[in-house]
Design an enzyme around this catalytic site. Structure first.
Site, PDB file in Angstrom:
ATOM      1  N   LYS A 245       0.593   4.084  -4.148  1.00 35.08           N
ATOM      2  CA  LYS A 245       0.923   5.231  -3.148  1.00 35.08           C
ATOM      3  C   LYS A 245       2.427   5.273  -3.013  1.00 35.08           C
ATOM      4  CE  LYS A 245       0.355   6.253   1.705  1.00 35.08           C
ATOM      5  NZ  LYS A 245       0.105   5.949   2.867  1.00 35.08           N
TER       6      LYS A 245
ATOM      7  N   LYS B 187      -1.738  -6.716   6.848  1.00 35.24           N
ATOM      8  CA  LYS B 187      -0.692  -7.414   7.082  1.00 35.24           C
ATOM      9  C   LYS B 187      -0.498  -8.866   7.214  1.00 35.24           C
ATOM     10  CE  LYS B 187       2.221  -3.921   8.134  1.00 35.24           C
ATOM     11  NZ  LYS B 187       3.480  -3.940   7.431  1.00 35.24           N
TER      12      LYS B 187
ATOM     13  N   LYS C 151       8.592   3.797   0.031  1.00 32.92           N
ATOM     14  CA  LYS C 151      10.086   3.539   0.031  1.00 32.92           C
ATOM     15  C   LYS C 151      10.344   1.993  -0.692  1.00 32.92           C
ATOM     16  CE  LYS C 151      14.171   4.377   2.654  1.00 32.92           C
ATOM     17  NZ  LYS C 151      14.579   5.337   3.474  1.00 32.92           N
TER      18      LYS C 151
END
Ligand code: TRP
Length: 326
Positions: A194, A114, A197
């Site tokens: 992977k 992150k 969306k």
């Protein structure tokens, strides 16, 4: 431990895709038969840590839960609720933070990722993410947590926090364990990353049949197979890996025909699209039915929150007593 309880959480990401289904949702559905109680949580508080990708939390929660219901989550068997509606989780998060070694948090792989993804917003919530996730699970004293492989470090972390809490304040929580799906991870239609969306490499469960066909047609296959007459290598082909899930009864035949160049990638994709659409059809129908009642999802979430809160209040009473708060 007498109670056998499942807990899992998912960030509200709106309409779900076949990667979500194969990797998580189908497992959620199956576990309803195996366990006394399953709790599935829309982790909207967690979503706040990455606001830019969270989007409209309300709409994204609604669409995700609609997909869950259409896929077979049954609100009579399972508790389905939004994380933020049971505020006890925030209180437990604070208490757990006091037995959480800071050094461990900095080493959590998803935190490091992150920091790379959003260097301008490295907020405390990102660092504390695994503490809140631990609170989610143990607030309900769940021992089984269906998650993907990427969540294993979080569960290891949760077990450590549980041990620390139990050692410090007395045996209170069971150690939670991951329950992985047998299907490791679903790659996107690009065949490289992977399915997700945000990468737009996904196939939505509720996509129209033509859209499914279009997306399957654009899927990456065996890169070594250039001409129709070239022998294929199913073991490296992403279309084949989806056949494993959607065409188990014809798998050997497909592999042999691909290796022997009896079928081309176009044929193979057509077969997959047909199978996929056949499996999605009943899902699409159920989804449309459920969507016909605009209150259904919200009523289920309210009922779920009430049932979840009843458990949470008891656990927090015990926690307060154990840690010596009046
Ligand atoms: N961290 C999980 C994810 O990103 C979501 C999550 C939050 C979760 N709390 C949880 C999963 C508790 C399992 C149990 O997918």
């Amino acid at each position: 431990m007498a109670n056998r309880r499942v807990f899992s959480g998912a960030r509200p990401t709106g309409k779900q895709h076949i990667g979500n289904y194969i990797g998580a949702i189908q497992n959620y559905v199956k576990l309803q038969e195996e366990f006394d109680e399953c709790i599935y949580c829309v982790v909207d508080l967690h979503a706040l840590a990455s606001l830019q990708e969270a989007g409209d939390l309300h709409a994204n929660s609604y669409e995700m839960v609609l997909d869950w219901l259409a896929a077979g989550l049954d609100p009579k068997k399972s508790i389905i609720f939004p994380q933020s509606r049971v505020s006890e989780v925030s209180e437990l998060h604070v208490v757990l933070s006091m037995v959480t070694p800071l050094g461990h948090l900095f080493r959590v792989p998803t935190f490091k990722e992150k920091v790379r993804q959003q260097p301008d917003n490295v907020n405390y919530g990102l660092l504390g993410y695994p503490v809140l996730m631990t609170a989610d699970i143990i607030l309900y004293k769940a021992d089984t947590v269906p998650v993907g492989e990427d969540q294993l470090p979080h569960l290891e972390f949760a077990r450590e926090i549980v041990r620390r809490f139990n050692n410090t304040f007395g045996e209170t929580f069971p150690e939670p364990h991951a329950r992985l799906t047998t299907f490791a991870r679903v790659m996107g239609i690009d065949g490289v990353q992977k399915m997700g969306k945000s990468l737009n490499n996904h196939i939505e469960l509720s996509a129209a049949p033509q859209e499914v066909e279009k997306r399957v047609r654009s899927m990456m296959t065996d890169p070594a197979r250039v001409y129709r007459t070239d022998p294929g290598h199913p073991e490296v082909c992403n279309v084949y890996s989806l056949h494993k899930f959607y065409s188990p009864e014809r798998l050997e035949e497909i592999a042999a025909d691909c290796r022997g160049a009896k079928i081309g990638c176009v044929d193979c994709k057509k077969m997959l699209a047909t199978k996929l659409n056949a499996s999605l059809d009943p899902f699409r129908q159920r989804r449309a039915e459920f969507a016909g009642d605009p209150n259904l999802v919200w009523d289920i979430l309210t009922d779920g929150a009430n049932r979840a809160r009843a458990i949470a209040v008891e656990t927090m009473a015990e926690v307060r007593e154990k840690v010596g708060l009046a």
